[in-house]
Design an enzyme around this catalytic site. Sequence first.
Site, PDB file in Angstrom:
ATOM      1  N   ASP A 201       0.813  -1.206   0.000  1.00  0.00           N
ATOM      2  CA  ASP A 201       0.000   0.000   0.000  1.00  0.00           C
ATOM      3  C   ASP A 201       0.856   1.269   0.000  1.00  0.00           C
ATOM      4  OD1 ASP A 201      -2.833   0.883   0.364  1.00  0.00           O
ATOM      5  OD2 ASP A 201      -1.958   1.894   2.091  1.00  0.00           O
ATOM      6  N   GLU A 255       1.939  -0.413  -4.785  1.00  0.00           N
ATOM      7  CA  GLU A 255       0.978   0.555  -5.295  1.00  0.00           C
ATOM      8  C   GLU A 255       1.752   1.846  -5.476  1.00  0.00           C
ATOM      9  OE1 GLU A 255      -1.746   2.311  -2.676  1.00  0.00           O
ATOM     10  OE2 GLU A 255      -3.254   2.666  -4.196  1.00  0.00           O
TER      11      GLU A 255
END
Length: 555
Positions: A201, A255
Amino acid sequence: EFAKTWWKESVVYQIYPRSFQDSNGDGIGDLQGIISKLDYLAFLGIDVLWLSPHFDSPNDDNGYDIRDYYNVMEEFGTMKEFDLMLKRLQKNGIKLIIDLVVNHTSDEHRWFRESKSSHDNPYRDYYIWKEGVEKGRPPNNWPSFFGGSAWEWDEASGEYYLHYFGKKQPDLNWENPKVREEVYDIMRFWLDKGVDGFRMDVIPFISKHQDFLDIPEDSLNHPEFIYASGPRLHEFLEEMNREVLSKYDTMTVGEAFGVTEECTQLMTDERRNELDMVFLFDIGRIGRENWRQNEWTLPQLKAMFNIQSEVGNFHWPTQFFNNHDNPRSVSKYGNDSPKYRETSAKLLAMLLLTQKGTPFLYQGEEIGMTNYPFTSLDQFDDIEVKGNIDKVLKSGASPEEFLQELNKTSRDHARTPMQWNKKPNAGFSGGEKSWLSVNPNFEIINVESNLNNPKSVFHFYRQLIEIRRNSTDLIYGDYFDIDPGHTKVFAYTRAGIRFTYLIMLNMSDSMVKYQVRFEFQDYELLLSNIPTTPNKISTNYIELQPWEARIYKSK
Ligand code: ISL
Ligand code: CA
């Protein structure tokens, strides 16, 4: 020649556990629910499951605010059920990557509760605390993505703490080697359980600019480009790789929100040992201006696919048109009207599964699920909407305009419950109601009706996954756009050692008389999404029906 590895040859399916399948009637998806659907995933033919955060969390950002990395979220079930799910996945030959959210934790995490308690607590510099410029003024002008300043005042300790996202998501201080060791222990714990890797993330944000200077005014609406350019990112990723990843056979995908092309190449160059792949935002966010969706053209979209494929043989792209942060692809890139929804959903399936790079599907994409028809701002659950409403309305936008744009851009479109059948709550939950409303079109769009219809979107995905799995030349072949300037047709080839594939997609509502700039007369038609596609082609001049998608294979 690309080095062959399992994660380059895999098709990945993302599950947002909260919305996938509820097994105990509380209206919230859970691990038992996922276990009950593993045969379905195996039938679809996916190779890897990416599970959005399953860790203990107060759910301020639906699990992207972790309170305990070593425990399963209560609403989702128990560690025993996690282990059972993992075992069942392995039995089905499906690998599992989990969501590593280590740019920040929940403010309810033990570390933060300690850190906040006093200046000389050993956990104080697990997070980023700063004095204000003066009473009531944060240390700098950094904005949060979820509205307001990225600094939250703590009266007790008389300092501010940094949070790029919600105020209940304080950023970890990666300058502190103890924090990095804690993260590596978390990764080892789950890898030793048998997990096969991580989706990371907002990983480019972990390195902060240590001068903490104001960012330029014109960056306030797009701070991600500055947040992703910290000085020690590659050093941290190399250390993570050396300390942990290099000791396991893992798949990692970062990401890469806010990174530039060259930073992407540094992160994923297989000679550098940082990450395997990243998600780029260009395609997924084409035409996006924060909460607004502006127009875009097909040549602009095609140019983005070209960039991804031109990075040479040391980088491996990813492809996705859906995830839990973006609207449904058939509503964004296709045409979700009853007339074209299924045909355009199948076209997008062909685009995703014949492009260069590892394809990532998102739950519900395989049955052509659409955006939700929100009719008022208070129907949204998403912290990104709630946190920004004041700022948006203060900027002069009307509630109606905000609602109209959110109906094209909100993350909640992807978070409505998976539609399994025609039963109440679309078979997602046996309870009274689900945590977020089910799309009213579930009686038409659901897994059961897709399974029962050999011409459904689901079976088209299943056939394409099968074709891709059996064609190394479709996986590793060179990508070439044969008509980048065309405004309606997307036509490209994938040229491998033995076979060449030609894919032609009419991404418009009109029939196109198309001059094919490629000799393919002796190719055979592998698959098309409409029944009228001729099997044999004798000329270079063809007619592509609205949203018609074809793939041909050389002899
Ligand atoms: O673009 C965005 C910010 O305006 C959001 O879609 C999102 O915050 C961004 O893409 C980063 O996403 C990841 O981190 C967030 C979490 O809310 C998202 O769900 C996650 O995918 C914070 O953890
Ligand atoms: Ca449940």
